[in-house]
Enzyme design. Structure first.
Site, PDB file in Angstrom:
ATOM      1  CG  ASP A 199      -2.198   0.881   0.880  1.00 49.36           C
ATOM      2  OD1 ASP A 199      -2.136   1.688  -0.067  1.00 49.36           O
ATOM      3  OD2 ASP A 199      -3.212   0.780   1.599  1.00 49.36           O
TER       4      ASP A 199
HETATM    5  C1  BGC Z   1      -5.040   3.269   0.070  1.00 51.26           C
HETATM    6  C2  BGC Z   1      -5.245   2.209  -0.975  1.00 51.26           C
HETATM    7  C3  BGC Z   1      -5.132   2.808  -2.352  1.00 51.26           C
HETATM    8  C4  BGC Z   1      -3.802   3.522  -2.498  1.00 51.26           C
HETATM    9  C5  BGC Z   1      -3.595   4.140  -3.859  1.00 51.26           C
HETATM   10  C6  BGC Z   1      -3.798   4.105  -0.187  1.00 51.26           C
HETATM   11  O1  BGC Z   1      -3.735   5.183   0.672  1.00 51.26           O
HETATM   12  O2  BGC Z   1      -4.976   2.657   1.335  1.00 51.26           O
HETATM   13  O3  BGC Z   1      -6.493   1.598  -0.802  1.00 51.26           O
HETATM   14  O4  BGC Z   1      -5.265   1.817  -3.323  1.00 51.26           O
HETATM   15  O5  BGC Z   1      -3.751   4.545  -1.519  1.00 51.26           O
HETATM   16  O6  BGC Z   1      -4.447   5.181  -4.088  1.00 51.26           O
END
Ligand code: BGC
Length: 731
Positions: free
Chosen positions: A278
Site C-alpha cells: 500500500d
Molecule cells: C489506500 C489504498 C489505495 C492507495 C492508492 C492508499 O492510501 O490505502 O487503498 O489503493 O492509496 O491510491
C-alpha cells in the site's frame, strides 16, 4: 463486426497504433520474460519494482533510465499513450509501463459505494458494474485497479467500511469473486478488462476501536474464518494482484508478514500473482518500529513477498545495494521482477502498449453505462421502515417539500473514491423527483442546514415549506469525506444539526420520509422510533437521485438488504450478527452479558430490508436428518409473495453448530438466493448444504467438521427465520 462510421475510425486507429508499435518486444517470436530479465541491469530490475503517483516531467529522467515500472493516478488515453511512448521508445529495453488507479465503484460512471452495492446481494449486477468500470478504465489507458477492497468490517466507526461488502465473510467472498470476474473479464488481454487487486491483505478492517491504520490484534481462528475468506475467494477466481495492508497483525506489519504473505497466500493458496505494497507501507515499516531504516524495510518487504513498492521510494533506491551486499539474493529480486513483467505480458502490453483515444471518447459515460448506474443504485437501496405503507408516494401528489443538505447536493452523492466521476454527471434527489412527478405537483426545496455545522438558521424556511406541503422528504446523512480512508468517527449519529432538523420537520405532523445517504450505518434510534418511513440510499453514485425517486414513487420496489448491522449507539461497536454465545447470554438479569443502558440487539440487523410487498416463509424441509462426510443435503422453504406488488426477496440460509470443540457463532450465513415473485406467486427455494460448509478451525488450526447437532434457518434476515435441525455423523 458491423461496419459503421465508428468501427471504420476504430479500425484505422488500431492500424495506426499497430504500425506505431510494430517494433515492440512482444511481437518477436523468441520473446520471453526470462530472456528479458537476463538482459536487465540491477538498476533496471529495481526500476520495475518502483511505482510512483502522478506523471510530471521531473520523472522523465528516471523513466528514461528504466527507473520506473508503473504509475498510479495517471490516466486518459492521450496522457498514458504519451508517457508510455517514453517507456517503450526511449528506454534501453523498451519495457512498457503499467498504469494503475483506484477504480473502486466506477471509473467515470460512478455506481453506489461498494457497501451500498453489496446490499443488492446480487453478484451478477456487481460483476456487470465492475466489468463496465473496467471497460471505461481500460479505454482510458488504465490497466490495473486497486480493487476490489474485500476487507470485512465489523465496526462502523471505521470509515473504510464504505469500500467493502460489509460484515459477513460468506457474502463478502461471493461478491469478491464477482468483482474479480467483472474487472478481469475474459482475460487481461481484452481491451475491456483490467487487472484486479484484492486489498488490503490482511485484516485491515479489524483496526482497534475502528480507528484508521490502528493496531490489529486477533486470533488466527478469526483471521482465517472471518477476514481471509474473501481474499481466498478472489484468489480462486483468478485475481492478478494483491495489495498488502498498512496495519500490523499481532505485532507484525502486514507488509512484512511472512505468515500471511508467504505461508498462507503463496504457500497454502498457491497465489503466483503480483503483490504491491500500500502507499508507502514499506517505508512505514520504519515508522512502525519494525525496521531500523529503509534498507531493513526493503529487505523485510521483499523477503515477505512484496513485489512492487507503491510510493515508498525504498526499492528503487536501495535494492541494487542490497543485492550487491548479499542482503537480498538475485533470485528473490528476479522473482519479483518476473511477476511484474508477467502481469505486463498477460495484459498484452508488450504487443500493444497504447490505447485508442476514440474508444475512450465513445465508451465513457455511455447511455448503457448510465442506465446500469441507475439499476445498481435502485438495487442498493434498503427500505428500513415504512409505517402504514406511507411509501410509495403517488406521483399525482399535490405538493412535496424536499429538504436537507443532501437533497440537492451533487458532490457528496459520488461517495468516497469517486475516481474520475464529476459532480456535473450527478442527478440529485431533487432533480430526480422533479423529473418524475406529474405536471400538477409542486415541489418546494429548502436546504435546512449544512451537513456538519451547528447553524440552524435555515430551519424556519424548511419547516415553512414542510407545513405547506402534503409530504416531506428529508435527505440527510454524511458527506463523502466522512467515510473512506482516514474517515473514522467516534460518533455515529447524523452529523451537525441534521437530527434537530428532522425533529422539527416531524413536529409539523406532515408525512415525513427520511432518505439517508452515508458511507456507513448511522445510529438513528430517534428517527427509527418517530419517523414513519426511512430509506437507506448510501452514497448512491451519479444516478442516485433518479434511483431514490424511482423507489419513492414505487416505479421500483425496494429490494436491498443490509450487509452490516445498524447500531443503536456507537457504544455497541464492533457489532455483528455472527458473534459467539457467552456463558451468560444477554437477558433481563444484571448478571448476563448485556449493557445497562441499551439492548444488545442492533437497531436493524444484518440481512434486514423491507419491500412494498410482503413475503411469507413456510414449510421448511430438510432432505435428510443426518449428514455424512463428503455428503450434502438440501434445505428448502416455500416463499410466497402475499402482497399486491411484484418484488425481489433475498432469502438467506444460516446454520449453527450447537456443540463443538471450539465455541461457534450463534449464526453463520451459508447461502442466499435472490428471487422475484409476482403478487400471489409462491416458489420453493432450495439450498444445497455440503458437509464441508459446516467446518471451522479447531484448536490445532485444522479445518474440521465435527459430528453433532446443527441448527439451520431459512430466513428473511439474521434475526427471523424458519428453523430446523439436523445431525452430522462421522460415519
Ligand atoms: C489506500 C489504498 C489505495 C492507495 C492508492 C492508499 O492510501 O490505502 O487503498 O489503493 O492509496 O491510491
Amino acid at each position: 463486426m458491423k461496419i459503421n462510421k465508428y468501427s471504420v475510425t476504430f479500425l484505422m486507429s488500431v492500424l495506426l497504433i499497430s504500425i506505431f508499435i510494430s517494433c515492440n518486444k512482444g511481437d518477436s517470436p523468441d520473446f520471453s520474460i526470462e530472456r528479458l530479465i537476463s538482459e536487465m541491469t540491477l538498476q533496471e530490475k529495481a526500476g520495475q519494482l518502483n511505482q510512483v503517483s502522478g506523471y510530471n516531467v521531473n520523472y522523465d529522467k528516471l523513466l528514461r533510465e528504466g527507473g520506473l515500472g508503473s504509475f498510479l493516478n495517471v490516466f486518459g488515453a492521450e496522457l498514458t499513450n504519451r508517457v508510455q511512448k517514453i517507456a517503450v521508445e526511449d528506454t534501453r529495453l523498451g519495457i512498457p509501463l503499467i498504469f494503475g488507479i483506484d477504480v473502486i465503484h466506477g471509473y467515470r460512471t460512478i455506481f453506489p459505494i461498494p457497501l451500498g452495492e453489496s446490499c443488492s446481494w446480487d453478484p451478477d449486477l456487481i460483476q456487470r458494474t465492475s466489468a463496465m468500470a473496467a471497460a471505461e478504465a481500460r479505454a482510458s489507458g488504465v490497466h490495473w485497479t486497486f480493487a476490489p477492497m474485500v476487507d470485512i468490517a465489523r465496526d462502523s466507526r471505521w470509515g473504510r467500511i464504505a469500500e467493502g461488502s460489509g460484515e459477513d465473510p460468506f457474502l463478502g467472498s461471493v461478491l469478491a469473486a464477482a468483482k474479480v470476474r467483472g474487472f478481469q473479464g475474459n482475460g487481461l488481454m481484452e481491451t475491456n478488462s483490467i487487472a484486479a487487486c484484492l486489498k488490503h491483505y490482511a485484516a485491515y478492517g479489524a483496526a482497534n476501536a475502528g480507528r484508521e491504520y490502528h493496531t490489529v490484534d486477533l486470533s488466527e481462528k478469526t483471521l482465517r474464518e472471518i477476514y481471509l475468506p474473501p481474499f481466498r475467494a478472489g484468489v480462486d477466481a483468478g485475481v492478478a494482484t494483491l495489495m498488502s495492508a498498512f496495519n500490523t497483525i499481532n505485532g507484525i506489519p502486514a507488509t512484512a508478514n511472512n505468515f500471511t504473505l508467504r505461508q498462507i497466500l503463496r504457500g497454502e493458496w498457491g497465489f503466483n500473482g503480483m503483490i504491491v505494497s500500500d502507499w508507502a507501507s514499506i517505508h512505514e515499516l520504519v515508522v512502525h518500529g519494525y525496521a531500523e531504516d529503509k534498507y531493513q524495510a526493503g529487505i523485510q518487504a521483499i523477503k515477505a513477498g512484496i513485489d512492487m513498492d507503491m510510493m515508498g521510494d525504498v526499492y528503487q533506491k536501495n535494492i541494487p545495494l542490497l543485492v550487491k551486499d548479499g542482503s537480498i539474493s538475485m533470485r528473490t529480486l528476479d522473482e519479483a521482477v518476473f511477476r511484474i513483467l508477467k502481469l505486463k505480458s498477460d495484459l498484452g502490453l508488450f504487443e500493444n502498449p497504447y490505447v485508442d483515444p476514440e474508444l475512450e471518447r465513445n465508451l465513457i459515460l455511455s447511455v448503457e453505462n448510465i442506465a446500469l448506474a441507475r439499476e445498481s443504485a435502485q438495487k442498493s437501496i434498503v427500505l428500513l421502515k415504512n409505517e402504514n405503507n406511507i411509501l410509495p408516494l403517488n406521483k399525482n401528489i399535490r405538493s412535496i417539500a424536499v429538504i436537507g443538505p443532501l437533497a440537492d447536493n451533487k458532490d457528496e452523492l459520488l461517495g468516497t473514491w469517486k475516481c474520475r466521476g464529476i459532480r456535473d454527471d450527478v442527478v440529485t434527489v431533487l432533480e430526480g423527483l422533479r423529473s418524475a412527478v406529474s405536471s400538477t405537483t409542486t415541489i418546494r426545496y429548502a436546504k435546512g442546514c449544512e451537513i456538519n455545522d451547528d447553524n440552524t438558521g435555515g430551519f424556519p424556511e424548511a419547516v415553512g415549506i414542510a407545513r405547506r406541503s402534503d409530504a416531506v422528504i428529508a435527505v440527510v446523512g454524511e458527506s463523502a469525506g466522512m467515510s473512506g480512508e482516514g474517515g473514522s468517527r467516534t460518533t455515529l449519529g447524523l452529523p451537525g444539526v441534521q437530527k434537530q432538523l428532522i425533529q422539527e420537520l416531524s413536529e409539523t405532523g406532515k408525512p415525513l420520509i427520511v432518505v439517508l445517504m452515508a458511507g456507513r450505518p448511522l445510529s438513528i434510534p430517534w428517527a427509527a422510533e418517530h419517523i414513519p418511513a426511512i430509506l437507506e440510499a448510501w452514497h448512491p453514485g451519479i444516478q442516485g437521485g433518479n434511483a431514490v425517486s424511482d423507489v419513492l414513487f414505487g416505479d421500483i420496489n425496494p429490494s436491498g438488504k443490509l450487509t452490516v448491522s445498524f447500531p443503536r449507539n456507537v457504544g455497541q461497536e464492533p457489532l455483528y450478527y455472527n458473534q459467539e454465545n457467552t456463558g451468560r447470554p444477554g437477558g433481563r438479569s444484571r448478571w448476563t452479558s448485556r449493557y445497562i443502558d441499551s439492548p444488545n440487539s442492533p437497531l436493524y440487523p444484518f440481512g434486514f430490508g423491507l419491500s412494498y410487498t410482503t413475503f411469507e416463509y413456510s414449510n421448511l424441509q430438510i432432505s435428510s436428518e443426518t449428514l455424512l462426510p463428503g455428503g450434502s443435503m438440501t434445505v428448502t422453504a416455500d416463499i410466497k409473495n402475499t402482497g399486491e406488488r411484484a418484488g425481489y426477496e433475498i432469502v438467506q440460509l444460516y446454520i449453527r453448530d450447537i456443540v463443538s470443540s471450539v465455541v461457534r457463532p450463534v449464526k453463520e450465513l451459508k447461502g442466499f438466493e435472490k428471487i422475484y415473485l409476482e403478487p400471489g406467486e409462491k416458489t420453493a427455494v432450495e439450498f444445497t448444504l455440503g458437509h464441508n460448509q459446516l467446518g471451522f478451525y479447531n484448536q490445532q488450526m485444522k479445518f474440521v467438521v465435527e459430528p453433532g447437532e446443527f441448527r439451520v434457518w431459512i430466513a428473511r434476515n439474521s434475526e427471523e427465520g424458519l428453523e430446523g435441525n439436523f445431525k452430522v455423523n462421522s460415519k
